[in-house]
Design an enzyme around this catalytic site. Sequence first.
Site, PDB file in Angstrom:
ATOM      1  N   GLY A   1      21.229 -15.311  -0.905  1.00 31.53           N
ATOM      2  CA  GLY A   1      20.417 -15.106  -2.110  1.00 31.53           C
ATOM      3  C   GLY A   1      20.991 -15.799  -3.330  1.00 31.53           C
ATOM      4  O   GLY A   1      20.281 -16.480  -4.076  1.00 31.53           O
ATOM      5  N   ARG A   2      22.296 -15.659  -3.543  1.00 29.83           N
ATOM      6  CA  ARG A   2      22.895 -16.223  -4.757  1.00 29.83           C
ATOM      7  C   ARG A   2      23.095 -17.729  -4.668  1.00 29.83           C
ATOM      8  O   ARG A   2      23.597 -18.339  -5.607  1.00 29.83           O
ATOM      9  CB  ARG A   2      24.200 -15.492  -5.079  1.00 29.83           C
ATOM     10  CG  ARG A   2      25.207 -15.472  -3.950  1.00 29.83           C
ATOM     11  CD  ARG A   2      26.323 -14.462  -4.237  1.00 29.83           C
ATOM     12  NE  ARG A   2      27.230 -14.312  -3.104  1.00 29.83           N
ATOM     13  CZ  ARG A   2      27.048 -13.482  -2.097  1.00 29.83           C
ATOM     14  NH1 ARG A   2      25.956 -12.730  -2.043  1.00 29.83           N
ATOM     15  NH2 ARG A   2      27.939 -13.385  -1.123  1.00 29.83           N
TER      16      ARG A   2
ATOM     17  N   GLU B   1      29.821 -11.453  -6.592  1.00 26.99           N
ATOM     18  CA  GLU B   1      29.250 -10.977  -5.326  1.00 26.99           C
ATOM     19  C   GLU B   1      29.878 -11.746  -4.162  1.00 26.99           C
ATOM     20  O   GLU B   1      30.020 -11.215  -3.066  1.00 26.99           O
ATOM     21  CB  GLU B   1      27.722 -11.135  -5.322  1.00 26.99           C
ATOM     22  CG  GLU B   1      27.035 -10.262  -4.287  1.00 26.99           C
ATOM     23  CD  GLU B   1      25.525 -10.133  -4.486  1.00 26.99           C
ATOM     24  OE1 GLU B   1      25.062  -9.122  -5.043  1.00 26.99           O
ATOM     25  OE2 GLU B   1      24.803 -11.055  -4.066  1.00 26.99           O
TER      26      GLU B   1
ATOM     27  N   GLU C   1      13.508  -2.649  -6.095  1.00 25.19           N
ATOM     28  CA  GLU C   1      13.081  -3.061  -7.435  1.00 25.19           C
ATOM     29  C   GLU C   1      11.912  -4.034  -7.361  1.00 25.19           C
ATOM     30  O   GLU C   1      10.917  -3.916  -8.084  1.00 25.19           O
ATOM     31  CB  GLU C   1      14.241  -3.756  -8.176  1.00 25.19           C
ATOM     32  CG  GLU C   1      15.413  -2.859  -8.513  1.00 25.19           C
ATOM     33  CD  GLU C   1      16.515  -2.898  -7.455  1.00 25.19           C
ATOM     34  OE1 GLU C   1      16.200  -3.056  -6.254  1.00 25.19           O
ATOM     35  OE2 GLU C   1      17.687  -2.761  -7.835  1.00 25.19           O
TER      36      GLU C   1
ATOM     37  N   LYS D   1      22.724   1.614  -2.842  1.00 24.07           N
ATOM     38  CA  LYS D   1      21.296   1.615  -2.497  1.00 24.07           C
ATOM     39  C   LYS D   1      20.976   2.788  -1.566  1.00 24.07           C
ATOM     40  O   LYS D   1      19.958   3.460  -1.715  1.00 24.07           O
ATOM     41  CB  LYS D   1      20.912   0.311  -1.786  1.00 24.07           C
ATOM     42  CG  LYS D   1      20.993  -0.944  -2.624  1.00 24.07           C
ATOM     43  CD  LYS D   1      20.511  -2.142  -1.806  1.00 24.07           C
ATOM     44  CE  LYS D   1      20.916  -3.455  -2.427  1.00 24.07           C
ATOM     45  NZ  LYS D   1      20.587  -4.622  -1.615  1.00 24.07           N
TER      46      LYS D   1
HETATM   47  O1  F6P Z   1      21.711  -6.310  -3.902  1.00 18.65           O
HETATM   48  C1  F6P Z   1      22.244  -7.555  -3.718  1.00 18.65           C
HETATM   49  C2  F6P Z   1      21.265  -8.531  -3.140  1.00 18.65           C
HETATM   50  O2  F6P Z   1      21.214  -8.399  -1.770  1.00 18.65           O
HETATM   51  C3  F6P Z   1      21.638  -9.946  -3.544  1.00 18.65           C
HETATM   52  O3  F6P Z   1      22.588 -10.499  -2.739  1.00 18.65           O
HETATM   53  C4  F6P Z   1      20.310 -10.616  -3.531  1.00 18.65           C
HETATM   54  O4  F6P Z   1      20.340 -11.821  -4.238  1.00 18.65           O
HETATM   55  C5  F6P Z   1      19.453  -9.562  -4.167  1.00 18.65           C
HETATM   56  O5  F6P Z   1      19.950  -8.342  -3.653  1.00 18.65           O
HETATM   57  C6  F6P Z   1      17.969  -9.682  -3.912  1.00 18.65           C
HETATM   58  O6  F6P Z   1      17.682  -9.628  -2.552  1.00 18.65           O
HETATM   59  P1  F6P Z   1      16.250 -10.013  -2.005  1.00 18.65           P
HETATM   60  O7  F6P Z   1      16.036 -11.471  -2.300  1.00 18.65           O
HETATM   61  O8  F6P Z   1      16.296  -9.743  -0.544  1.00 18.65           O
HETATM   62  O9  F6P Z   1      15.241  -9.173  -2.718  1.00 18.65           O
END
Ligand code: F6P
Length: 501
Positions: free
Chosen positions: A243-244, A329, A196, A469
Site C-alpha cells: 500500500g505505501r 510502517e 474507514e 483494528k
Molecule cells: O492499516 C494499515 C494499512 O494496511 C496500510 O498499510 C494501507 O496502506 C492502508 O491500511 C489501507 O489499506 P487498503 O488499501 O487495503 O484500504
Amino acid sequence: MSAALAGLDAHARRLAGASLPDLIDDDPRRARDFSLRVGPLYANFARQRYDRLALDALFALADARDLAGAMRRLLDGDIVNPTEGRAALHTALRGDASDAPAARDARRQALDAQWRMRGLADALAASEVTDIVSIGIGGSDLGPRLVVDALATRDARFRLHFISNVDGNAAERVLAGLDPARTAAIVISKTFGTQETLLNGGIVRAWLGDDSRLYAVSSHLERVAAFGIPPERTLPMWDWVGGRYSLWSAVGFPIALALGMPRFEALLAGAAAMDRHARDAAPRENLAVWHALTAVWNRNGLHAAAQAVLPYDERLRLLPAYLQQLVMESLGKSVALDGSPLAAQTVPVWWGGAGTDTQHSFFQALHQGTQVVPADFIGVLQADHAHARNHAALLANLLAQTEALANGQDAEDPHRRYPGDRPSTLLLLDRLDAHALGMLVALYEHSVYLQSVLWGINAFDQFGVELGKQVASRLLPALHGEGEAGDVVTRELLREFSTRG
Ligand code: F6P
C-alpha cells in the site's frame, strides 16, 4: 547488536569529543566530497556527524550486507516480504529495471492497468464531471494526496478532494461544497476491507445518488463487485505492491486525473530514473545507499531517537505525513527476518513540517532542546512563482537553519547559547516538477528498503497495525450497547461514553 553495527558505536565514541564544526574545519573538502548529484536532485551530507573513517565503516557495512545484491533482488521480484511470501515490485510499475520473469510479468500487468486508466480518464474528461472525490486511507490516500497537492495547477481539468478519516466530519467537509451531478468518486482500497474506506465509500455513494460515477481501485475485485462497482469501472491492484509503495499503480488514478496522464507518466519516469541509479551506481556514488547509511549511523551510532523532515517548499508540505507512513510502517519492527529479537534500535520517530512555518513552532527544540534530532532539509532552487524576494528569503532561511544547527553559537548567558553540533542532510531539487518529485519519493523508498536490509528486518509487512483494528471491531457492538467488551478500563470508559455520548 551485530558486530558491524557495534563497530559504528566505536566510531561514534571516537568522534564524541569532535564537534561538527571541528569535523568540517579539519576536512573542508568534505563540503564537496560528501555531495552527490543524480539528475535534478543534489544531496549534501557534509553536515552529518561522521568523518571519512566512519564512512569507510559504513560502506564496509553496505558491502557486508550486500546492498547491491539486495537491490537486485527487490527489482527482480524475489520474495523480499517473506512473512507474507510476497515480492515488492513497485519498481515494475514505473519502468523496466529488471529483465527477471517476475518483473517482466508485473510490468506487463502495470502497463495494461495504465492503458485502462488512460481510457477511464479520457472518458471522464469528456463528461460533465468537474470534481473528483478520492476515498482511501494510508497508502491508498497519502501518495495521491501528496502529489496532487504538490503539482496540481489551477487550470487542471478536475478539482481533486480527499476523504480518509472515518470521522464523519471528513466526508461532510469535502462534500459540502460539491455538486453530486458533477462529481465522480474513486474508492481506493487494496484489500477493499478497510473499515474507514468502506464507511466513507458508503456515505459518498449515497450522496452521489447515482452509481454510474463511482470507480474503484482494488486487488479484491469480488469485494468491489459486492459493493456495487462493476469491473469496467474498477482498476486493479496486486499483492506484489505494498500500500505505501502504491502511488505508481492505479492507486495514482487521482494523480492522473489531476495532472493529466503525461505528467503522471513523467512522475513514473522520474521514479524509474532513481531505480536505475539505485541499481547501477557504485555504493559511494549511490544516493540511496548514502541516505540509508546516514540513517543507520544516526540511529545506531549516535542513538538519535527522532528524525525530522523539513521541506522548504509549501508544495511539499504533505511530504512529512507521506514519509511517516513509508518509513515508520516499513521500519517500525523489533524482530529480525527470522523472528529473533533485534539487539539494535530500528526506526526513530519521523516527523516534520514545511519551513519556514516550522521555524516559528518546533525549531526552538531543534536548536536548544536536550534531544539531538537529525534532519533532512529539502529545498527547490527554481521558484515557480513571480515572488523572487520571497523565494530568496525561503532559500536563505533553509541554508541558515542547516548552518545554525551545525555550528551553534556560544554566549555568556546559557539561555542564549546554541550548542550546535546538530546534523542534517540537504536535498535540493533544481525544480519541483513531476519527474523530480518521482525521483525524490523513489529515493526515500529505496533508502527505506536498504535500511531494512542493514537492520535485517522486513520492510514490507505491517502486522503491528492489525491488533488495534481487531480490538476496535470487538468494541463496536459494545458502543451500540450490545454486550460487554474490553478490559476493565475500557468498560469504565464505555460507561462514560454511554452516559455522556
Ligand atoms: O492499516 C494499515 C494499512 O494496511 C496500510 O498499510 C494501507 O496502506 C492502508 O491500511 C489501507 O489499506 P487498503 O488499501 O487495503 O484500504
